[in-house]
Design a protein around this motif. Structure first.
Motif, PDB file in Angstrom:
ATOM      1  N   THR A 197       0.975  -1.324  -0.181  1.00 55.27           N
ATOM      2  CA  THR A 197      -0.139  -0.127  -0.016  1.00 55.27           C
ATOM      3  C   THR A 197       0.877   1.240   0.296  1.00 55.27           C
ATOM      4  O   THR A 197       0.483   2.420  -0.704  1.00 55.27           O
ATOM      5  CB  THR A 197      -1.124  -0.195   1.093  1.00 55.27           C
ATOM      6  N   THR A 198       2.086   1.234   0.773  1.00 56.17           N
ATOM      7  CA  THR A 198       2.891   2.388   0.643  1.00 56.17           C
ATOM      8  C   THR A 198       3.509   2.442  -0.706  1.00 56.17           C
ATOM      9  O   THR A 198       3.364   3.774  -1.193  1.00 56.17           O
ATOM     10  CB  THR A 198       4.224   2.321   1.789  1.00 56.17           C
ATOM     11  N   SER A 199       3.806   1.711  -1.669  1.00 48.64           N
ATOM     12  CA  SER A 199       4.479   1.537  -2.619  1.00 48.64           C
ATOM     13  C   SER A 199       3.118   2.207  -3.663  1.00 48.64           C
ATOM     14  O   SER A 199       3.795   2.971  -4.438  1.00 48.64           O
ATOM     15  CB  SER A 199       4.850   0.233  -3.412  1.00 48.64           C
ATOM     16  N   LEU A 200       2.075   1.625  -3.404  1.00 46.83           N
ATOM     17  CA  LEU A 200       1.153   2.085  -4.452  1.00 46.83           C
ATOM     18  C   LEU A 200       0.828   3.613  -4.277  1.00 46.83           C
ATOM     19  O   LEU A 200       0.588   4.285  -5.173  1.00 46.83           O
ATOM     20  CB  LEU A 200      -0.363   1.311  -4.334  1.00 46.83           C
ATOM     21  N   GLU A 201       0.747   4.229  -3.045  1.00 47.08           N
ATOM     22  CA  GLU A 201       0.328   5.451  -2.691  1.00 47.08           C
ATOM     23  C   GLU A 201       1.631   6.512  -3.184  1.00 47.08           C
ATOM     24  O   GLU A 201       1.146   7.415  -3.025  1.00 47.08           O
ATOM     25  CB  GLU A 201       0.058   5.623  -1.413  1.00 47.08           C
ATOM     26  N   GLN A 202       2.809   5.793  -3.298  1.00 48.19           N
ATOM     27  CA  GLN A 202       3.762   6.627  -3.592  1.00 48.19           C
ATOM     28  C   GLN A 202       4.514   6.374  -4.867  1.00 48.19           C
ATOM     29  O   GLN A 202       5.605   6.756  -5.230  1.00 48.19           O
ATOM     30  CB  GLN A 202       4.922   6.356  -2.524  1.00 48.19           C
ATOM     31  N   MET A 203       3.777   5.789  -5.849  1.00 49.24           N
ATOM     32  CA  MET A 203       4.288   5.315  -7.160  1.00 49.24           C
ATOM     33  C   MET A 203       4.925   6.710  -7.932  1.00 49.24           C
ATOM     34  O   MET A 203       5.862   6.563  -8.520  1.00 49.24           O
ATOM     35  CB  MET A 203       3.114   4.816  -7.999  1.00 49.24           C
ATOM     36  N   ASP A 204       4.463   7.795  -7.686  1.00 50.61           N
ATOM     37  CA  ASP A 204       5.136   8.953  -8.377  1.00 50.61           C
ATOM     38  C   ASP A 204       6.013   9.844  -7.643  1.00 50.61           C
ATOM     39  O   ASP A 204       6.649  10.747  -8.120  1.00 50.61           O
ATOM     40  CB  ASP A 204       3.804   9.779  -8.846  1.00 50.61           C
ATOM     41  N   ASP A 205       6.314   9.073  -6.389  1.00 49.31           N
ATOM     42  CA  ASP A 205       7.225   9.790  -5.668  1.00 49.31           C
ATOM     43  C   ASP A 205       8.582   9.503  -5.867  1.00 49.31           C
ATOM     44  O   ASP A 205       9.186   8.488  -5.340  1.00 49.31           O
ATOM     45  CB  ASP A 205       6.757   9.851  -4.088  1.00 49.31           C
TER      46      ASP A 205
END
Length: 312
Positions: A197-205
């Motif tokens: 979930t962390t990865s999905l939410e920060q895909m563009d970071d």
């Protein structure tokens, strides 16, 4: 993605891949320590496993240390992996139980992110929702690598592995693929889910990666660790993953390295060891583990320059 990207690069031989900052060898500090015990000499190097040609040449201290090596040790040598055995191992740990899908654990926005990823990468959403979280993060990571200019062939470990094989040096492996896969695939489900979930939410970071690489270039092991550990402070469910992928592996790797040291009690032998930079960072690092075993490790970076850089 933050530390989850780093962890999976440690495991899948491609680390810290989305860096936007230019590299200049003149501004480097070698992320390296030296251990001298009886007739044994060990150089311990922190690796970034995926870089661009712009990061070369490396600081001279790396090459000077490597020139003394009688053998090299890495986490894994990709050329020694049996593709069939590796595939069977991964297959045995990649699927959720029958009837369970990962989207039942995701928010609406996370589902949209996962569907977008599937569409952009030619994956079937109906299929990937049956994957366990760790494998989904691996796929996200590989997509990031594919879309970036950073390649594992330019990683620090691969750079020295190639040279070692050109010199016909013995190549030692500190871990097995089974140990590495188990470290992430056997982590608690909630920790895997938090990483996904962390990865999905920060895909563009991606901006944070430039700072992470700068910690490495300045040999700021503490800064690197605390920068990554902030994710655990923000999302405590990630702590078991941190412990599994770093702390527990550090302890095992320090045990192996101490064996290497013991092999040179009488006859001089120099071992050049390359591991992911995070393994040399933080309160439970390989450095700390070796010090607890009674070994003294000397940093090979310029401590005065290092201190000045950290105060800027």
């Amino acid at each position: 993605m933050r530390h989850s990207i780093y962890f999976l690069k440690c495991i899948f031989i491609a680390l810290l891949v989305i860096v936007q900052a230019p590299a200049f060898a003149s501004s480097y500090q070698p992320f390296m320590w030296k251990l001298q015990h009886h007739a044994a000499t060990v150089y311990l190097v922190g690796s970034i496993h995926a870089l661009t040609p712009d990061f070369y040449p490396l600081p001279k201290a790396y090459e000077d240390a490597f020139s003394e090596a009688d053998r090299i040790a890495v986490e894994l040598d990709p050329e020694k992996l049996d593709p069939n055995k590796s595939a069977r191992l991964i297959q045995s740990k990649m699927w959720l139980p029958k009837g369970v899908t990962i989207d039942s654990y995701l928010s609406d926005s996370q589902k949209i992110q996962l569907k977008t990823f599937a569409e952009q990468n030619g994956s079937q959403y109906e299929r990937i929702v049956h994957l366990r979280p760790w494998m989904l993060v691996e796929q996200l990571t590989q997509a990031q690598l594919k879309d970036s200019q950073y390649q594992s062939e330019f990683g620090i470990d691969m750079h020295f592995l190639k040279q070692a094989k050109q010199r016909n040096l013995p190549v030692l492996e500190i871990e097995t693929l089974q140990q590495q896969i188990n470290a992430i695939a056997d982590a608690p489900f909630q920790a895997q889910l938090a990483m996904l979930t962390t990865s999905l939410e920060q895909m563009d970071d991606v901006d944070y990666m430039a700072q992470m690489t700068e910690y490495w270039r300045q040999a700021d092991a503490d800064g690197l660790y605390h920068f990554v550990y902030q994710d655990v402070l923000d999302t405590p469910q990630l702590k078991p993953m941190m412990e599994s992928l770093l702390d527990h592996r550090n302890e095992r790797m320090a045990d192996v390295i101490s064996i290497y040291v013991g092999q040179a009690e009488r006859q001089p032998m120099t071992t050049f060891i390359v591991v992911g930079a995070l393994h040399l960072s933080g309160p439970n690092s390989i450095i700390k583990e070796l010090e607890q075993k009674g070994f003294h490790l000397q940093p090979m970076f310029n401590t005065e320059t290092h201190k000045k850089a950290l105060t800027k």
